[in-house]
Design a protein around this motif. Structure first.
Motif, PDB file in Angstrom:
ATOM      1  N   MET A   1       0.850  -1.203   0.000  1.00 12.76           N
ATOM      2  CA  MET A   1       0.000   0.000   0.000  1.00 12.76           C
ATOM      3  C   MET A   1       0.876   1.240   0.000  1.00 12.76           C
ATOM      4  O   MET A   1       1.765   1.374   0.825  1.00 12.76           O
ATOM      5  N   ALA A   2       0.631   2.128  -0.917  1.00 10.24           N
ATOM      6  CA  ALA A   2       1.438   3.337  -1.018  1.00 10.24           C
ATOM      7  C   ALA A   2       0.889   4.410  -0.107  1.00 10.24           C
ATOM      8  O   ALA A   2      -0.265   4.366   0.311  1.00 10.24           O
ATOM      9  N   GLU A   3       1.729   5.377   0.215  1.00  6.91           N
ATOM     10  CA  GLU A   3       1.306   6.542   0.977  1.00  6.91           C
ATOM     11  C   GLU A   3       0.187   7.235   0.218  1.00  6.91           C
ATOM     12  O   GLU A   3       0.235   7.345  -1.009  1.00  6.91           O
ATOM     13  N   PRO A   4      -0.878   7.711   0.912  1.00  7.87           N
ATOM     14  CA  PRO A   4      -1.955   8.386   0.224  1.00  7.87           C
ATOM     15  C   PRO A   4      -1.430   9.519  -0.646  1.00  7.87           C
ATOM     16  O   PRO A   4      -0.574  10.293  -0.239  1.00  7.87           O
ATOM     17  N   GLY A   5      -1.945   9.586  -1.861  1.00  8.30           N
ATOM     18  CA  GLY A   5      -1.524  10.640  -2.765  1.00  8.30           C
ATOM     19  C   GLY A   5      -0.315  10.260  -3.593  1.00  8.30           C
ATOM     20  O   GLY A   5       0.135  11.055  -4.429  1.00  8.30           O
ATOM     21  N   ALA A   6       0.228   9.029  -3.394  1.00  6.03           N
ATOM     22  CA  ALA A   6       1.394   8.617  -4.153  1.00  6.03           C
ATOM     23  C   ALA A   6       1.006   8.345  -5.591  1.00  6.03           C
ATOM     24  O   ALA A   6      -0.141   8.055  -5.903  1.00  6.03           O
ATOM     25  N   ILE A   7       1.970   8.426  -6.498  1.00  2.00           N
ATOM     26  CA  ILE A   7       1.712   8.174  -7.898  1.00  2.00           C
ATOM     27  C   ILE A   7       2.523   6.984  -8.341  1.00  2.00           C
ATOM     28  O   ILE A   7       3.447   6.535  -7.660  1.00  2.00           O
ATOM     29  N   ALA A   8       2.194   6.440  -9.509  1.00  4.72           N
ATOM     30  CA  ALA A   8       2.855   5.238  -9.993  1.00  4.72           C
ATOM     31  C   ALA A   8       4.305   5.531 -10.330  1.00  4.72           C
ATOM     32  O   ALA A   8       4.684   6.657 -10.659  1.00  4.72           O
ATOM     33  N   ALA A   9       5.135   4.476 -10.264  1.00  6.83           N
ATOM     34  CA  ALA A   9       6.539   4.624 -10.596  1.00  6.83           C
ATOM     35  C   ALA A   9       6.710   4.902 -12.074  1.00  6.83           C
ATOM     36  O   ALA A   9       5.908   4.451 -12.892  1.00  6.83           O
ATOM     37  N   PRO A  10       7.739   5.664 -12.464  1.00 12.38           N
ATOM     38  CA  PRO A  10       7.960   5.958 -13.866  1.00 12.38           C
ATOM     39  C   PRO A  10       8.323   4.713 -14.656  1.00 12.38           C
ATOM     40  O   PRO A  10       8.920   3.781 -14.132  1.00 12.38           O
ATOM     41  N   VAL A  11       7.966   4.689 -15.912  1.00  8.08           N
ATOM     42  CA  VAL A  11       8.258   3.559 -16.781  1.00  8.08           C
ATOM     43  C   VAL A  11       9.652   3.725 -17.351  1.00  8.08           C
ATOM     44  O   VAL A  11      10.001   4.784 -17.884  1.00  8.08           O
ATOM     45  N   ALA A  12      10.472   2.675 -17.225  1.00 11.08           N
ATOM     46  CA  ALA A  12      11.855   2.739 -17.697  1.00 11.08           C
ATOM     47  C   ALA A  12      11.889   2.989 -19.195  1.00 11.08           C
ATOM     48  O   ALA A  12      11.106   2.423 -19.955  1.00 11.08           O
ATOM     49  N   GLY A  13      12.812   3.832 -19.642  1.00 16.69           N
ATOM     50  CA  GLY A  13      13.005   4.068 -21.056  1.00 16.69           C
ATOM     51  C   GLY A  13      12.135   5.158 -21.632  1.00 16.69           C
ATOM     52  O   GLY A  13      12.309   5.552 -22.782  1.00 16.69           O
ATOM     53  N   ALA A  14      11.176   5.654 -20.894  1.00 13.79           N
ATOM     54  CA  ALA A  14      10.290   6.694 -21.400  1.00 13.79           C
ATOM     55  C   ALA A  14      10.753   8.050 -20.903  1.00 13.79           C
ATOM     56  O   ALA A  14      11.438   8.156 -19.892  1.00 13.79           O
ATOM     57  N   THR A  15      10.384   9.096 -21.653  1.00 15.54           N
ATOM     58  CA  THR A  15      10.689  10.445 -21.210  1.00 15.54           C
ATOM     59  C   THR A  15       9.891  10.752 -19.962  1.00 15.54           C
ATOM     60  O   THR A  15       8.682  10.505 -19.916  1.00 15.54           O
ATOM     61  N   MET A  16      10.553  11.279 -18.945  1.00 10.93           N
ATOM     62  CA  MET A  16       9.881  11.489 -17.666  1.00 10.93           C
ATOM     63  C   MET A  16       8.930  12.674 -17.735  1.00 10.93           C
ATOM     64  O   MET A  16       9.293  13.749 -18.204  1.00 10.93           O
ATOM     65  N   ALA A  18       6.194  15.341 -15.633  1.00 17.23           N
ATOM     66  CA  ALA A  18       6.316  16.103 -14.390  1.00 17.23           C
ATOM     67  C   ALA A  18       5.964  15.226 -13.195  1.00 17.23           C
ATOM     68  O   ALA A  18       6.627  15.289 -12.151  1.00 17.23           O
ATOM     69  N   ASP A  19       4.923  14.386 -13.327  1.00 17.93           N
ATOM     70  CA  ASP A  19       4.527  13.500 -12.237  1.00 17.93           C
ATOM     71  C   ASP A  19       5.614  12.467 -11.942  1.00 17.93           C
ATOM     72  O   ASP A  19       5.862  12.129 -10.786  1.00 17.93           O
ATOM     73  N   GLU A  20       6.243  11.969 -12.999  1.00 15.64           N
ATOM     74  CA  GLU A  20       7.298  10.973 -12.804  1.00 15.64           C
ATOM     75  C   GLU A  20       8.540  11.595 -12.162  1.00 15.64           C
ATOM     76  O   GLU A  20       9.185  10.962 -11.327  1.00 15.64           O
ATOM     77  N   ARG A  21       8.852  12.827 -12.535  1.00 18.57           N
ATOM     78  CA  ARG A  21       9.966  13.519 -11.877  1.00 18.57           C
ATOM     79  C   ARG A  21       9.662  13.750 -10.407  1.00 18.57           C
ATOM     80  O   ARG A  21      10.531  13.589  -9.545  1.00 18.57           O
ATOM     81  N   LEU A  25      11.901  12.504  -7.351  1.00 12.97           N
ATOM     82  CA  LEU A  25      12.415  13.467  -6.383  1.00 12.97           C
ATOM     83  C   LEU A  25      11.858  13.208  -4.993  1.00 12.97           C
ATOM     84  O   LEU A  25      12.561  13.396  -3.990  1.00 12.97           O
ATOM     85  N   ARG A  26      10.608  12.759  -4.926  1.00 16.09           N
ATOM     86  CA  ARG A  26      10.017  12.468  -3.623  1.00 16.09           C
ATOM     87  C   ARG A  26      10.665  11.234  -3.001  1.00 16.09           C
ATOM     88  O   ARG A  26      10.857  11.176  -1.790  1.00 16.09           O
ATOM     89  N   ARG A  27      11.008  10.248  -3.834  1.00 15.36           N
ATOM     90  CA  ARG A  27      11.712   9.078  -3.310  1.00 15.36           C
ATOM     91  C   ARG A  27      13.090   9.475  -2.796  1.00 15.36           C
ATOM     92  O   ARG A  27      13.535   9.003  -1.747  1.00 15.36           O
ATOM     93  N   LEU A  28      13.783  10.336  -3.520  1.00 17.46           N
ATOM     94  CA  LEU A  28      15.092  10.811  -3.063  1.00 17.46           C
ATOM     95  C   LEU A  28      14.949  11.627  -1.781  1.00 17.46           C
ATOM     96  O   LEU A  28      15.801  11.540  -0.891  1.00 17.46           O
ATOM     97  N   HIS A  29      13.880  12.401  -1.694  1.00 17.81           N
ATOM     98  CA  HIS A  29      13.611  13.172  -0.480  1.00 17.81           C
ATOM     99  C   HIS A  29      13.403  12.227   0.702  1.00 17.81           C
ATOM    100  O   HIS A  29      13.962  12.442   1.788  1.00 17.81           O
ATOM    101  N   SER A  30      12.618  11.184   0.484  1.00 21.57           N
ATOM    102  CA  SER A  30      12.364  10.206   1.545  1.00 21.57           C
ATOM    103  C   SER A  30      13.649   9.502   1.955  1.00 21.57           C
ATOM    104  O   SER A  30      13.945   9.353   3.145  1.00 21.57           O
TER     105      SER A  30
END
Length: 220
Positions: A1-16, A18-21, A25-30
Protein backbone atom coordinates in the motif's frame (compact mmCIF):
# COMPACT_ATOMS: atom_id res chain seq x y z
CA UNK A 1 0.00 0.00 0.00
CA UNK A 2 1.44 3.34 -1.02
CA UNK A 3 1.31 6.54 0.98
CA UNK A 4 -1.95 8.39 0.22
CA UNK A 5 -1.52 10.64 -2.76
CA UNK A 6 1.39 8.62 -4.15
CA UNK A 7 1.71 8.17 -7.90
CA UNK A 8 2.86 5.24 -9.99
CA UNK A 9 6.54 4.62 -10.60
CA UNK A 10 7.96 5.96 -13.87
CA UNK A 11 8.26 3.56 -16.78
CA UNK A 12 11.85 2.74 -17.70
CA UNK A 13 13.00 4.07 -21.06
CA UNK A 14 10.29 6.69 -21.40
CA UNK A 15 10.69 10.44 -21.21
CA UNK A 16 9.88 11.49 -17.67
CA UNK A 17 6.74 13.52 -17.15
CA UNK A 18 6.32 16.10 -14.39
CA UNK A 19 4.53 13.50 -12.24
CA UNK A 20 7.30 10.97 -12.80
CA UNK A 21 9.97 13.52 -11.88
CA UNK A 22 7.98 14.30 -8.73
CA UNK A 23 7.86 10.55 -7.98
CA UNK A 24 11.65 10.27 -8.30
CA UNK A 25 12.41 13.47 -6.38
CA UNK A 26 10.02 12.47 -3.62
CA UNK A 27 11.71 9.08 -3.31
CA UNK A 28 15.09 10.81 -3.06
CA UNK A 29 13.61 13.17 -0.48
CA UNK A 30 12.36 10.21 1.54
CA UNK A 31 15.68 8.36 1.25
CA UNK A 32 17.79 11.38 2.17
CA UNK A 33 15.79 11.80 5.37
CA UNK A 34 16.81 8.32 6.50
CA UNK A 35 20.27 8.04 4.91
CA UNK A 36 22.37 9.98 5.69
CA UNK A 37 20.47 12.56 7.79
CA UNK A 38 18.59 10.15 10.06
CA UNK A 39 21.62 7.92 10.47
CA UNK A 40 23.73 10.87 11.55
CA UNK A 41 21.10 12.03 14.05
CA UNK A 42 21.09 8.59 15.68
CA UNK A 43 24.90 8.59 15.76
CA UNK A 44 24.99 12.15 17.13
CA UNK A 45 22.65 11.22 19.99
CA UNK A 46 24.68 8.07 20.65
CA UNK A 47 28.05 9.85 20.81
CA UNK A 48 26.73 12.68 22.96
CA UNK A 49 25.19 10.15 25.34
CA UNK A 50 28.73 9.61 26.66
CA UNK A 51 28.27 12.89 28.54
CA UNK A 52 26.09 10.91 30.95
CA UNK A 53 29.38 9.37 32.14
CA UNK A 54 31.07 12.73 32.63
CA UNK A 55 32.71 15.53 30.67
CA UNK A 56 36.09 13.79 30.28
CA UNK A 57 34.55 10.60 28.91
CA UNK A 58 32.41 12.62 26.48
CA UNK A 59 35.42 14.58 25.21
CA UNK A 60 37.48 11.42 24.70
CA UNK A 61 34.71 9.42 23.00
CA UNK A 62 33.82 12.23 20.58
CA UNK A 63 37.41 12.66 19.42
CA UNK A 64 36.71 10.55 16.33
CA UNK A 65 34.36 13.08 14.75
CA UNK A 66 36.68 15.97 15.59
CA UNK A 67 39.61 14.26 13.90
CA UNK A 68 38.03 13.25 10.59
CA UNK A 69 40.20 14.04 7.56
CA UNK A 70 38.77 16.50 5.01
CA UNK A 71 36.12 17.54 7.52
CA UNK A 72 34.49 20.28 5.46
CA UNK A 73 34.21 18.08 2.36
CA UNK A 74 32.83 15.15 4.37
CA UNK A 75 30.32 17.31 6.22
CA UNK A 76 29.18 18.97 2.99
CA UNK A 77 28.70 15.66 1.16
CA UNK A 78 27.16 13.72 4.03
CA UNK A 79 25.14 16.43 5.78
CA UNK A 80 24.87 19.93 4.34
CA UNK A 81 23.87 19.03 0.76
CA UNK A 82 21.38 16.27 1.78
CA UNK A 83 19.86 18.53 4.46
CA UNK A 84 19.42 21.42 2.01
CA UNK A 85 17.82 19.14 -0.57
CA UNK A 86 15.58 17.49 2.02
CA UNK A 87 14.50 20.86 3.42
CA UNK A 88 13.87 22.55 0.07
CA UNK A 89 11.89 19.66 -1.40
CA UNK A 90 10.06 19.26 1.90
CA UNK A 91 8.85 22.85 1.56
CA UNK A 92 7.69 22.08 -1.99
CA UNK A 93 5.74 19.07 -0.71
CA UNK A 94 4.19 21.20 2.03
CA UNK A 95 3.18 23.91 -0.43
CA UNK A 96 1.64 21.50 -2.98
CA UNK A 97 0.00 18.88 -0.74
CA UNK A 98 -3.78 18.64 -0.76
CA UNK A 99 -5.63 18.40 2.62
CA UNK A 100 -7.36 15.18 1.56
CA UNK A 101 -4.05 13.46 0.86
CA UNK A 102 -3.78 12.44 4.53
CA UNK A 103 -7.22 11.95 6.08
CA UNK A 104 -8.21 11.15 9.67
CA UNK A 105 -5.51 10.50 12.32
CA UNK A 106 -2.78 10.27 9.69
CA UNK A 107 -3.46 13.91 8.81
CA UNK A 108 -2.33 15.00 12.29
CA UNK A 109 0.93 13.10 11.91
CA UNK A 110 1.45 14.61 8.46
CA UNK A 111 0.83 18.13 9.80
CA UNK A 112 3.27 17.55 12.65
CA UNK A 113 5.79 16.18 10.17
CA UNK A 114 5.68 19.40 8.17
CA UNK A 115 5.81 21.65 11.27
CA UNK A 116 8.68 19.73 12.86
CA UNK A 117 10.49 19.72 9.52
CA UNK A 118 10.57 23.51 9.50
CA UNK A 119 11.56 23.67 13.17
CA UNK A 120 14.25 21.04 12.66
CA UNK A 121 15.71 22.89 9.67
CA UNK A 122 15.88 26.16 11.61
CA UNK A 123 17.43 24.43 14.60
CA UNK A 124 20.00 22.56 12.52
CA UNK A 125 21.00 25.86 10.90
CA UNK A 126 21.38 27.45 14.34
CA UNK A 127 23.28 24.44 15.70
CA UNK A 128 25.67 24.26 12.74
CA UNK A 129 26.28 28.01 12.82
CA UNK A 130 27.00 28.08 16.56
CA UNK A 131 29.24 25.00 16.54
CA UNK A 132 30.80 23.94 13.21
CA UNK A 133 30.81 27.31 11.39
CA UNK A 134 31.94 29.02 14.60
CA UNK A 135 34.79 26.50 14.80
CA UNK A 136 35.85 27.02 11.17
CA UNK A 137 35.71 30.80 11.63
CA UNK A 138 37.50 31.04 14.98
CA UNK A 139 39.20 27.69 15.60
CA UNK A 140 37.25 27.32 18.85
CA UNK A 141 36.21 23.71 19.48
CA UNK A 142 32.77 22.93 20.83
CA UNK A 143 34.09 21.93 24.24
CA UNK A 144 32.17 20.72 27.26
CA UNK A 145 32.47 24.17 28.80
CA UNK A 146 30.91 25.76 25.72
CA UNK A 147 28.02 23.31 25.65
CA UNK A 148 27.60 23.82 29.39
CA UNK A 149 27.27 27.57 28.83
CA UNK A 150 24.54 26.90 26.26
CA UNK A 151 22.59 24.53 28.48
CA UNK A 152 22.54 26.78 31.55
CA UNK A 153 21.20 29.66 29.45
CA UNK A 154 17.34 29.43 29.47
CA UNK A 155 17.05 30.78 25.91
CA UNK A 156 19.63 28.39 24.45
CA UNK A 157 18.21 25.49 26.46
CA UNK A 158 14.71 26.17 25.13
CA UNK A 159 16.01 26.32 21.57
CA UNK A 160 17.86 23.03 22.02
CA UNK A 161 14.93 21.23 23.65
CA UNK A 162 12.38 22.35 21.05
CA UNK A 163 14.76 21.86 18.13
CA UNK A 164 16.04 18.45 19.22
CA UNK A 165 12.55 17.09 19.92
CA UNK A 166 11.43 18.38 16.53
CA UNK A 167 14.32 16.49 14.91
CA UNK A 168 13.44 13.32 16.81
CA UNK A 169 9.77 13.44 15.84
CA UNK A 170 10.57 14.27 12.22
CA UNK A 171 12.95 11.32 11.99
CA UNK A 172 10.84 8.68 13.72
CA UNK A 173 7.60 9.63 11.97
CA UNK A 174 9.66 9.84 8.77
CA UNK A 175 10.76 6.23 9.28
CA UNK A 176 7.08 5.28 9.40
CA UNK A 177 6.25 7.12 6.17
CA UNK A 178 9.44 5.74 4.59
CA UNK A 179 8.28 2.19 5.32
CA UNK A 180 5.01 2.92 3.50
CA UNK A 181 6.51 4.89 0.62
CA UNK A 182 9.04 2.16 -0.12
CA UNK A 183 6.57 -0.72 0.32
CA UNK A 184 8.21 -2.13 3.46
CA UNK A 185 5.01 -2.00 5.54
CA UNK A 186 2.21 -3.42 3.41
CA UNK A 187 -1.32 -3.49 4.76
CA UNK A 188 -3.04 -1.80 7.73
CA UNK A 189 -1.76 -4.26 10.36
CA UNK A 190 1.89 -3.94 9.33
CA UNK A 191 1.58 -0.16 9.16
CA UNK A 192 0.05 0.01 12.64
CA UNK A 193 2.88 -2.10 14.04
CA UNK A 194 5.55 0.05 12.37
CA UNK A 195 3.81 3.21 13.57
CA UNK A 196 3.80 1.96 17.17
CA UNK A 197 7.46 0.95 16.91
CA UNK A 198 8.35 4.40 15.59
CA UNK A 199 6.42 6.08 18.42
CA UNK A 200 8.33 3.95 20.94
CA UNK A 201 11.64 4.80 19.26
CA UNK A 202 10.70 8.47 19.31
CA UNK A 203 10.01 8.36 23.04
CA UNK A 204 13.32 6.62 23.73
CA UNK A 205 15.28 9.15 21.66
CA UNK A 206 13.39 12.08 23.22
CA UNK A 207 14.16 10.89 26.75
CA UNK A 208 17.81 10.25 25.84
CA UNK A 209 18.12 13.69 24.23
CA UNK A 210 16.68 15.51 27.23
CA UNK A 211 18.92 13.49 29.57
CA UNK A 212 21.95 14.54 27.50
CA UNK A 213 21.00 18.23 27.70
CA UNK A 214 20.47 17.96 31.46
CA UNK A 215 23.90 16.27 31.81
CA UNK A 216 25.56 19.17 30.00
CA UNK A 217 24.20 21.50 32.71
CA UNK A 218 26.46 19.88 35.31
CA UNK A 219 29.74 21.70 36.08
CA UNK A 220 32.81 20.12 34.45
Amino acid sequence: MAEPGAIAAPVAGATMSADERHWLLRRLHSLSGIVPIGGFLLFHIFENAFVLRGSEVWWKETEFTRGLPFQIAVEAAVLWIPILYHAIYGLIITATAQPNDYPYARNYQYTMQRITGILAFLFIGFHVFSTRIFYYATGTETSYERMHSFMIDPVYLTIYVVGTLACVYHLTNGIYTFSITWGLAVGPRAQRMVNRACIALGLILAIASVAIMVAFRAPA
